[in-house]
Structure formats: C-alpha cells, structure tokens
Design an enzyme around this catalytic site. Structure first.
Site, PDB file in Angstrom:
ATOM      1  N   HIS A   1      52.939  39.571  46.716  1.00  0.00           N
ATOM      2  CA  HIS A   1      51.524  39.204  46.553  1.00  0.00           C
ATOM      3  C   HIS A   1      51.360  37.749  46.115  1.00  0.00           C
ATOM      4  CE1 HIS A   1      51.001  43.568  46.573  1.00  0.00           C
ATOM      5  NE2 HIS A   1      51.978  43.602  45.693  1.00  0.00           N
TER       6      HIS A   1
ATOM      7  N   SER B   1      49.186  11.441  57.388  1.00  0.00           N
ATOM      8  CA  SER B   1      47.738  11.471  57.430  1.00  0.00           C
ATOM      9  C   SER B   1      47.251  10.092  57.806  1.00  0.00           C
ATOM     10  CB  SER B   1      47.195  11.857  56.046  1.00  0.00           C
ATOM     11  OG  SER B   1      45.853  11.438  55.888  1.00  0.00           O
TER      12      SER B   1
END
Lengths: 435, 435, 435, 435
Positions: free
Chosen positions: C141, C262
């Site tokens: 999880h 980027s």
C-alpha cells in the site's frame, strides 16, 4: 453488483419491485392516454389504476413458462385487474415498457450521481479553501518541480469534478427519453399522443424516432460519461495514495479508532480506501466497451443489449455512486500534514528555484542554452549530494560559481530564492475556479 | 495510422510540420504578449516573428542529444533567430506548448469530423426522403416483424448522426482550451494575461486551472465521443451488410465498373466497404480505454499520456474522418431494390399483421391471453408451411378458424390486413426528425 | 505505428515489400506443390519461381481499379512472368495468401518479441544477483511493511517475465498455422497436400479446418498475450517510477550526459523512460478488445477483421518490441542507491519489526488480539512522532511498556529487532526462481 | 452477477460460506504444517481442526469495526476455538489466505468451465456428424460463395472450442498457485514448508516468488482466456442468429411449447437465446481490461485489485459458465432445415460454380484475367436477373457465350456444375478435426 460497494438509495432503483412498479406506471399512464383519446374504454384505465398490482414470485413463475418477462408481468397484473386488463398494452410492444423504464431508472440514477458529484465538489472546495495557502512541493514525473499550494492541488480536482458534473447532466439528458411507438416504431397501432402523455408524466421527452427500441448510442454515451467520472476519481485517489506514502506522508486517510491496517503488521496504516477507489474506477470503466458494442443492433432491434444492461446498468451506477461518496468522505476527513509538506519542500536544498535563476540569467543577457547549462551543473551537484541537504544548498553553490556571479548580483540571486512568488497567483486561480 | 484509411486534410493536421508550426505560433504569440506587458523587449518579439523558422531534420538531430523535443525545437529556432531568442519560452514549460498545440490540432480535427458527420447526415436525409414511402419489412431479432419504410430506417440513422454531431461539438468544446501557466501551473514566472492573449488568438479558452498540463479528463471525454460516433457508423454499416445478404438483397453497395469481388469467385459482389467500416469502428473505439487510463497522471503531471496520444490522436481522428466519408459515400451511392423489399415483405404470407388481428380480437372482448393464443396457433401453421407462401396465407387460415370468425366479421378481419396503416405515421415521424 | 517507438527489425516485417515477398513465396510454393501433384505444368512453377517479381507502385495502381489487393498483386506478377502465370493461384482464394502471410509475419514478430523478453529476463537476472542481499524496505500500500532485498524485488519481476516468455511461445504457437483451402475452406479446387507442402516450407502447421479464413480466436489469443506482457512492463516501469520519486530515490533511470529533464527547470531528472513505458503498455493493451471483437465473423468469413489487423498487427508488435528493449535497457543501466535504501529502511524507527514482536507475544501466551493491541499502541506512537526518528524508536517504547516486558524478556525483545531474519530465505527463493 | 444467467454450481463457489470455508481450511492446514515443524504446539492444530467454525453474520459485525475482513474472520473463529487460536495465522498475512483462496475458487471455477466447454464440444460433434453431408451454401461477406456442408460449419466451431478447451486448461494452470509467504513474501516468519504442505493439500503448486500477493499477471491471463472463449460463443451464436433470419431460415433455436416470442406480435419466433449469448459474451469480455489494469500493483502490493476481483471473479466465471451451457443446449436442440438449405443453395442459379468455370478456362489456355472477365460478365447477368432464377441460369448463359464455348466443350462445362466435388474433401477434414 458487489454489495459492499453499494448504497441503499441506488440499489433500490434497480430492485425488481422498482422495475415492475415503473412498468405498471407506464402501462397505466398509457391506458389513461388511450382512454382520453377514446381508443379504449375509460373504465379500463380507471380499473387498471385502481386494481393494478403485481407479484414478483408469480411473475417469475409465469416467465418460466412463456420465456418472456413483459408477458409474464402483464399476466400477473391481469390476474389482479380482471377482464378489463385486455385493454392494457394495446398497440405497445415490450420494448416500449422496458426501454422507457430503463430511461426512468437511469434518470433517477443520474440524479443520485449528480448529488454524489456535488458532494465531492463541496468537500474539495472546503478543503481547498482551508489549504489555499499551505505550501507544498509540486511534482512533475514524481520529482520535485516548483512549489504550489495544497489548496491549488485540490482546486484542480474541483475543476475536474465541476466538468464531471456537467458530463453527468449531459449523460442524464442523453438517456431521459420515452418511446411508446409500438412494433418497429411506426406507431401503427398506437397514437403518438400516448407517448407524449407518458413522457411528460415521467419527466422524459419523446424519442424522435425509435425503432421499437430507444437507440443505444444514448446509453453508450451515458456509460462513457460514467467512465470519465470514474477516471477522475482514480486521479484524485491516486494523489492521496501518493501523499500517504511513508516517505512523503503529506496527507493521510482518516484512520478510525479500532481500525486495523494489517492482519500481520500492527504498525500499518494503509490508504485502503483510495486503493479501493482505484479498483472501483476500473470496474466502472469496464462498462464502457460493452455499452459501445451494444449500439450496432441488427435492423430494427435485437435483444443482445439486454443482458449487458442487466449487468452494467446497476453495476456501473451503484459502484460509481458508492465511489463518489467514498471519495467525498476521504477528502472531508483527510488528515493533512502541513509540517511534512514544509519538510519535503526543503528536501532538495532550493533546487525548486532553478528556473528562476535561469530566467534571471537570460534577462541578464545569457543565452537560454548557456543559462540552462550554468544552472544545471550546479543543480546536479546538489542533486547528487546526500540528504539532509541544507535549504541553501543551491544558492550557496551559485554564489561560488564565478560564471553566475559575473551575471547576477547577490541581491538578484537572493530574490530568486524567495518562495513567495510561487504563490502570487493563487488568488487569481482560485477566482477562476470558484468564481 | 493506416494510410489507406486516411484523407489528406486530416493527415496534414498531424504532420511534424503542422505541429512545429503551431509550436512556433504559440511561442511567438506568447512573446508578443510578454513584450506588450513589458516582460521582454519588444524587439525580441518582433525578431522572433520575423526570423522564426525551424528545420525538422535539425530538430531530430538535436533531440537525439538532449532527449527533449521542445528543447530541441527551441534550439533549432534559436539558430535562425539569434541572441534575441533567449527571451522565448520565458517562464513557460514544454507542456504549455505541447498541450496547447494538441488542443489546436484536436480542434481542427473536430472541425473536419463535424464536416464529415454533416455529410453523413446529408446523405441519409436525401435517401430517407427519396425512400420515405418505400415499404419494407421491419425486423426485430432478424425476424420479420411489421412493415416500415426504407426512409424511416434511414431517418433513424439520421437522428443518431444528428446526436453524434452534437457530441462532436461537445467533444470540441471539451478540448479547446489553452494553458500557458508555467511549471506546475502556478503562473509563478508568467503572467496569466499571456495565456489569455494566446488563447484568444488561437480560438481557445484558457484552462481555469492547469497543473502544468491540461487535465486529461478532457481528452478522455473527447475520445469517448469519437467511440460513440464510431459505434453509430458500425450500426449503419451493419444494416447495409444485412440488406446486401444474398437472400435479402434489398440494397447493395455501389459496385464500380472494373471492380472485382473475389480473386477466386468471379460472381462475387461483396459489401466490403461496410465490413471495412465495422473494422474501422473497432479501431476508433480502441482509443477510448487508453484515453481513460491516461487521466490519472501522478501529482501535477507525468508523461505517460504522451506516447498514448501520439498513437490515438492521429489514429482515431484520421480513421474516424475516413470512415465518416466512406459511410457517406456508401449511402449516397447505395443501390436500393424496392422490388426485392416488396418480395421479402410478402414472404411470410401476411404474418406481419398478426398483432392487428390480436388487437381486433381484444377489442371484440377476447382476453389478451386468449387472443394471443388464437392468433399464434394460426400464425405458427403459416410459419411452418414451406415457401413460397401465398400472401393471403394467414388471413385464409383465420377465415377458416371458427373461434376467430365468431369474434371478427369478415370486413374487420380484412381491415387488419391493409398494410397502409403501418405507414400512416411516417409523415409525423419525419417531421419530428427533419423538422 | 509511432516511428519513435519502433525498432527497424520489427518494422521491416510489416513493410509492403516484406508482405508481397511472402505472398510471392506462398504462391510459388503452392505452384511447386501443384506441379508435383500434376495439377499444373511443371514449367509453370519453374517459370514463376524464376521470373516472379512484383512492383509496389504498380500494385497500388492496379488496386485503385480492381479494388482488390491480391488480384492487383497477381496481375503485377503476371506482367513479369507472362502467360504461364495463369496457373498461379489455381483453386486458391485471397485469404489463403493473406492469412498464411499474416501467420508468417506474426511468427516472425513473435520471434523478435521472444528475444526481447529474454533480454528483459537477462537484465533482471543480472541485477537481481548483483543486489541479492541489498536490504530495502518492502512496501504494501505504499507504506513501509517489512524489509526485503532489492534483488528479491527484481527476482519477482524476472519470474513474471519468465511466465511472459511462456505466454509468447504459446502466442506464437496459436498463430503459426497455414491455410490453403480455397473458397469457404472445402479444398474443392485444391489438394490438401498443397497446403501441407506450403505449411512445411514456411515452418507452419496446417489449420485443421479453415473457413476460407484462419479462425480469429487464434489472433485474439495472440494479442491478449501481448496485452499481458505489456501489463508486466507497466508493473516494472511503475516500480522504477516509484523508486525514483524525490523522497524515495532508491534507484534512478540512467541520465545521459547532455540530457535535459525539463525545458523550464534545469534541475530536473525525470523517469521519462518508464513513464513512457506505461503509456506504451496502454497502447499495446488497446489491441486486445478489437482483436476479440474480430472473432465473430459472419458465416464462413467477412472482412471486418482486416482493417483492424492492418492497425493492431504492426502497432502492437512494434510497440511491444520497442518497450521490451527499452525496459531491458532501463534495468541494465539502472542506477541503484543502496545507501538511500538503508536510510529509508530506518525511517520508521524499527516499526517494520512490529509483527515479530506480536508473534513473540503470542508465543508467550498472549492472545492474538491482545498482542496486536499491545504492539499497535506503541507502533502508532512511533508513527505519529515527527521524523527523523531514532532507529530504536519502537524497541525503546516497548521496553518502557510494562505489559510488554511482563511477557517478553529483554533478550527476546531484542531478538525481534534483528533484521537478518528477514533475509534468511532469500537464497531459497532465488533457487526457486533461477534454479 | 445477474441471477438469471447463473448456474447454482458456479454460484456456490463464490458464496461467502464457500470463501470462509476455504479460509478456514487454509489456516487449519497451515497450523498442521507448523505443528509438524514444531513451530506451534500440536494441540493448537488439533484444536483448530476440531473446533474451528465461523459465523458469517458475526464476521460482518466485527469487520464493521476493524475494517479488515481477514482479522474479522480470525476473530470469529477464535471465539469458537478459544485461547489456542492465538497460534493461528502465525507469520502469515491476509493475502496468504485471500490469494490462495482465490486460487482455489478460480481452479474450481475452471473445472466447471472445462466441463461446460466439453459439453459444447460434444453437442457440436454430434450435430456435425449428423449433418456431415448436408449441403448448404458457404457465405463470405454474407454473400453466396461456394457450397459446403452444415457439418463442416459445425466442425469449424468444434475445432475452435477444442482450442478453447486448451486455453481453459492453460488458464487453470496459470492461477492454480499457492502463496503462504508472509509479509512482503520473504518467509521471514514462516517456513516455506508450510506453503508446500498447504499447496499440496489444496491441489495447487507453490508460487515461486510472491510479494505478499500472488502476481496479478496470472489473473490477467486467466480472464483474457475467458474473453477469448466468450468471443467463440459469440461467433457460434451469431451463426445461429444469421441462419434463423426469416429470409434464410436454415436452422432455428428450439421454440418451447408455451413460449411467446413477442408481447405484441403472436407470430414471432426469435433467436433470443443466441442474441442473449452475444450480450453475455460482451459482459465476459469486459473483465479483460480491468484484469490487465490490475497487474501493475505498487511495490510489493496494493489492494486496488481486490474490488475489481470481487466483481469480475464471480461475474465472468458465472456468466461464462451459464453461456457455455446455454450454447450447448442451443446446439443440442437446434432445429435444422436441410430443405431450406437446399432451396437457398439454388437461389443464384448456379453462380457458386463460377470459380470452377474460370479454372477450366485457364486450364484451357485462357489467361487468368481474361477467364475472370469472361465468367464475371455472365455471372453478373445472372446476379441481376430477378428471382426465382432457374438452377441452370449460369450454365445456360455460358453455353450461349461463344467466347466460352470456343474454349470449353459441353462436357467440360457441365462438369463444372457438379456440386459433388465441393464435398469431396469433407471426410478428410473431419478426420483432421475429430481424429
């Protein structure tokens, strides 16, 4: 339909009693219209309204013989009404009842979904306003990018659910039509005014041209809209799951007293609600393809769509309804950790201001390519230094880089590291989203 | 994208030249807005507009090194513009360019799809009016039901494409937004007025809240709409395929002189265009699931959607565009055989009026159940008699059934077999559909 | 097919030259078999083998007239061969050529996919062995659970790709059949020995019963297998994306010198390869539904499958092939940070041993429910304490809890916090996986 | 799960009682293995076997508090067993129970599906042999092609279901594994011999490397196989629907006495069972995509797959099981009309022998292109003549075409129209299919 992912209000719409109740109302309204038009005796309509009743077990019994659900239903009602029942269903065909009933059910389901969507929006708006100015790192590709606020994150999801609300209204509009047009849809044995009357009473509009059935492109569009909403739930649930990761822990699903996270590991607090929502989103989306495969019925109609709709009709609406309320509850109760957000924000030693520096360099006459390289070489050095990094890691390096200081004076450089400018437009964006 | 299922106009939208051209326009417009706001020198914007050019091969070359398409593009343009190019892309991020460009491309694609849909509607309307009163048997479950007209069949498809037209307009509305909001969408380094300016010039509206990317629920809704349209094409294509079956042959795709139906069997004339359309519909629909899987990007954005959209963006729009024009052409040139329709209509010896007789019996006081049984036993006898059946097969049997004649006088019975009443409402339905 | 996600070897399989080359080989082999059987003159087969050639542009030209690709091809070849070409294609139908050709192409594609899968396995095995004993926290999880090793993580993926390898072999087996059975598959005009001969020469087996076409359940199973493999790639890619998250940073995609992360932020190093792989997985999986929709062809065949296969045939194999090599490369070059793994492992102050303590308590006579509560209350206190937490946070608290110390002596308690026992079975599991 | 499309045997597998019963067996077997290994007292295992019981309502009640189903179950059993129950579940995690249970359920489901598939095969084989030599027209593109036999049609479907049987066996093999490996699958607190013992007792094999969960690629492959089987049902059902069309009527679903085809039209006998099967096929196939989306769980596991499997686990197996038996029943009882097949076969006046004539012409020295044109021009004339056409329509025209008679003597021409040669290989094909 999985009972644990179902709310009673939505389940009720799909129960046999509801369905047969709508059938009875359709038949009765049609008789009233026919009586008004003089096609059948008024007494028959009055009688049907007064005595019309059905018995689910009896319908099942008859259907086992005649293999036809609407005939079984009519026979069961006839047993209560008596001879006048022969005037029922005059000139109508089963699809008139079934498809109009489905329209009523889907319209009611839409109303619940719309309410669920509005609850999600309300929860997002409340928490967005609460955390409008809570700084947190924005992440592209899972990598720290530049700061944003937690409220702005939620505002983005709010805007998506606002679009989803519109889509649900459109979806409702798509399917809220009525067809009482008889065999192959020619109105050969039934007056179109009957359709108009039934439609109005049920809050539907007449289907302009039905071919015994209401065309299934409407339902395909309906379930596709549900699929898009489900995908939006998945996006929001995925965000919560990411935020709850041990290393991140910027927010957490509410963990109820008495709750246990793992049968083996007593320390666990898992984002099980949002993981579950991701699964439910997959389930809801799984209705889209069969709904589209249902469109191409043969000639005026075949009945291949029916078994599909018996499945996806209840399943997709019930699970999406449940998911909307679950996601709303998750957001309402979400435990937010601004201090952890602040700690994470500082993790990369100021790298999140790298663009600011690059732009300042270009403003100072450096070409974009050179500015990029200048900043990148310092940024990568910080990147590769082991944590914990001082929050001034990048600026310290830049101050020591003569190629940088040749172009940027100390004050300009420092100005690049004021986080406040990242939040300067939050008010404006909030105004765009919340009006 | 499969070249043989592509029209040049739609292909052009997706070519590298088009894409880079839109990028250049976005960058230039943004500079003009920034210059107006005083963020950058006016001369830079003027220079970029005047000298801005790109070279596809050069972009490819640079991208191989920097692994980033927008940087490669900017570098290529900078090589033409010179030093002033450092003021380009200020405060912007690649997604501002990429997502706004995709919006422009999808909006242009929508315009072509809308035109294609209108052509389909025009073809259906023309042929519907032509065959408004051409009798043909309506079929439910592939079995003769009651008569309808060929025009009415086409009117039903027209109404579906009219809905599809609305869906395409909605789909265009969904994706026609512009985002020039910088890293993680905070406008930290760029004024929102730049976005407003670029949006207006490109015919888009600003995205209320972007997170560096335009949210992908918009694209999911877009491709879902395309899937519904494709399903409508499949329904119409399936109808033609059925009508062309050897035993039915009520209509046929135009068979061009010189065309060959089979490499082995010289006698073949196959409905290959409409079969092909069914396949294309499956292809277009296959974009829906990945588009929905694209919605749940991580945090402010990840780039997993990109490869999907490089595939489904061109593929779904190009193939749907082709399919719309192909289906329009099939309808425009469809060879219709009214005489075969008439022959088929008579095939079951008048069984298609069984409901009329049943209703007349109930009007004469027989219960619905008894009336059904009375008619069914005669109908089944006709059903089981070998063709060719006389067109009076059912009425002959009914006239010889004392249980029937006890209730219905000869004239009433004969009235049940007047086909004209099946067409009595065609005018009214046409008015509902075509206005 | 998206060129940037394509390797030349796989692309070559799908080029027109390859396809026509296979067609020519099929026709020639069939003629040689017929000549052997005495159905056609031996000279015709010899001539066809010697002079048989085709011209792609000429085929396109002829197809525009006859609207039939195989006839166009045969005509083009006939123009090179001369009169003897009339003995070609005797008793055959286009599908004999098309479907057998597709089998050859898919078999070749399978071979490349199998090789790609083996490369992925090799990369995983190498890195698994390298990091067999590198401790890292296991996460359920997204939350810290108990320790595992990085090698064990990779071993799990290796085992999945080993299953995928079997599935690819099965997929190849599914589609590697040959049909030369003539119109509607009855061998009415062709001897089954021709089929046997062609099959053997092409490395295929004869399709037991074809209906002019090879049944499409084979292809549905083929593409479904590809979809499962793609999902396995997505799982591995998702793991890398998670590990590269800024807060986790336990591993990282190789970042090439000169690469830019980027256009706006010079500090970025993004897991773009694995994000891209997730998108490619969606694309490959999108072939599964249309492949299944292709199965239900009408009667002996219709051609609706053809356009679908022109799309998904190349697209799914090319993109999966590319993705396999990309994921292999990512694993081969993956930068692993054991020190960060160690740091993260210590993050929760020893909570990952909570189960050990609970089990020790039950062994000491405490009921499971009580033991759970005892541990949970201490664990939650640690959980809620702000980082950085001392690595002894949990044991310190337990030592101070009299309900715990009443049951566990200090040495037993300390024994619960020896991480070594988590790795005690790694050898055994490796033996199960790698033999 | 839709009750009307469900058989009790398959439903029973998925009922809570079955699931909890399997859980109890897994826990008990694990304790017996641990007792044997000396990890826990033998008495505890004996006690658990003797007193172990559960109460569904009580489990639901506990789960409402702890929000964890396995803990709720263990608590309920503990209430029956007493203090010794603290030795249960030692070192195990919920997934050990849940995933191994799912494996048992899916294996049992597979056994029923395999039996269903075998029933379909038996029905097809019986009817294939019965109609081995019943002539019928083969149709490509829905257009008459060349003759085949009805038995051969069924043999093709038999061969497909024989492949489906293999696929179901493979699917069962895929999912029949057992994992008792503890938290994150390291066996840190449990001996692998426990897993080996439980696996053997349950007829499973140990999962080589689990990560707390059994990897979901297995389940994706399982549901994909079910999707392919469903597609095969759709193909067979579509064939029946086509054959029952009014104009074709070569076969018909059994129509039970008392059955009613339409509420409006007493003459109707509709192929509702096979239409229903087409819808069920869509439903079963809709499990494939979410099953594939379930593969990429995060790290060692997340629980997003669970809600999906609660839906598709029962739904896909129950509906496919029902569909297999329904399609078997349809075939077993199918009413076949050889006389109608004969009538349809004659419909085109002998056109189905066009290829024979063309081949004879090429054998007589005419080029393929000229032969094609010669036959096509005569065939088209027959095609365009109105029915009923004499069965000699094509040969009559050919006899009158001097270009034909110049090449073919009367006897050769007549030989082309002997239908027997179309059936000459049926024996051989049957031997390939049925052995």
């Amino acid at each position: 339909m999985i009972p644990r992912y179902a709310r009673p209000d939505m389940v009720a719409i799909w129960e046999p009693e509801s369905r047969y109740g709508i059938w009875l109302e359709i038949e009765t309204l049609a008789m009233e219209a026919m009586a008004e038009l003089g096609t059948i005796p008024k007494s028959a309509a009055v009688e049907y309204r007064a005595k019309g009743k059905f018995d689910v077990a009896r319908i099942d019994e008859i259907e086992r013989e005649v293999k036809h659900d609407v005939i079984a239903f009519l026979t069961s009602v006839a047993e209560h009404v008596g001879p006048e029942s022969r005037f029922a269903h005059q000139g109508m065909t089963s699809s008139d009842v079934l498809d109009t009933c489905l329209a009523v059910q889907l319209a009611r389901a839409s109303d619940l979904l719309i309410a669920g969507c509005e609850r999600v929006m309300a929860s997002l708006k409340k928490r967005a306003i609460e955390h409008k100015m809570t700084p947190t790192i924005g992440r592209s590709h899972g990598i720290h990018a530049e700061p944003t606020t937690f409220g702005l994150k939620l505002a983005g999801h709010y805007a998506e659910f606002a679009r989803n609300l519109e889509r649900l209204h459109m979806a409702r509009f798509e399917i809220a039509t009525c067809a009482i047009s008889g065999a192959v849809g020619t109105f050969a044995q039934i007056d179109p005014r009957v359709e108009a009357y039934v439609a109005e009473k049920l809050g539907l509009v007449p289907e302009p041209v039905s071919t015994q059935v209401i065309p299934r492109d409407r339902h395909a569009a309906f379930f596709a809209a549900l699929g898009v909403v489900a995908a939006g739930i998945e996006r929001l649930a995925t965000e919560v799951r990411h935020l709850q990761r041990t290393e991140v822990l910027e927010a957490e699903e509410f963990f109820e007293p008495g709750q246990k996270g793992s049968s083996a590991m007593p320390h666990k607090r898992n984002p099980v609600l949002t993981e579950n929502l991701c699964g439910l989103a997959r389930l809801v989306r799984s209705a889209v393809t069969p709904a589209m495969e249902n469109v191409a019925l043969w000639h005026e109609r075949d009945i291949s769509h029916s078994s599909v709709e018996r499945g996806i009709g209840p399943d997709a609406t019930i699970h999406l309804d449940f998911a909307l309320h679950r996601v709303a509850m998750v957001i309402e109760k979400l435990v937010v950790y601004p201090e952890n957000m602040a700690r994470n924000l500082a993790l990369l030693g100021g790298l999140h201001n790298s663009q600011r520096v690059m732009l300042a360099l270009t403003q100072a006459g450096v070409s974009r390519e050179d500015a990029y390289r200048l900043v990148q070489r310092n940024a990568m050095a910080v990147w590769q230094s082991p944590p914990p990094r001082p929050s001034t890691a990048l600026i310290d390096r830049l101050r020591a880089d003569p190629d940088v200081t040749a172009k940027l004076d100390p004050k300009t450089l420092e100005g690049c590291f004021d986080d406040a400018h990242h939040f300067a437009r939050v008010d404006e964006i909030f105004a765009r989203v919340f009006g």
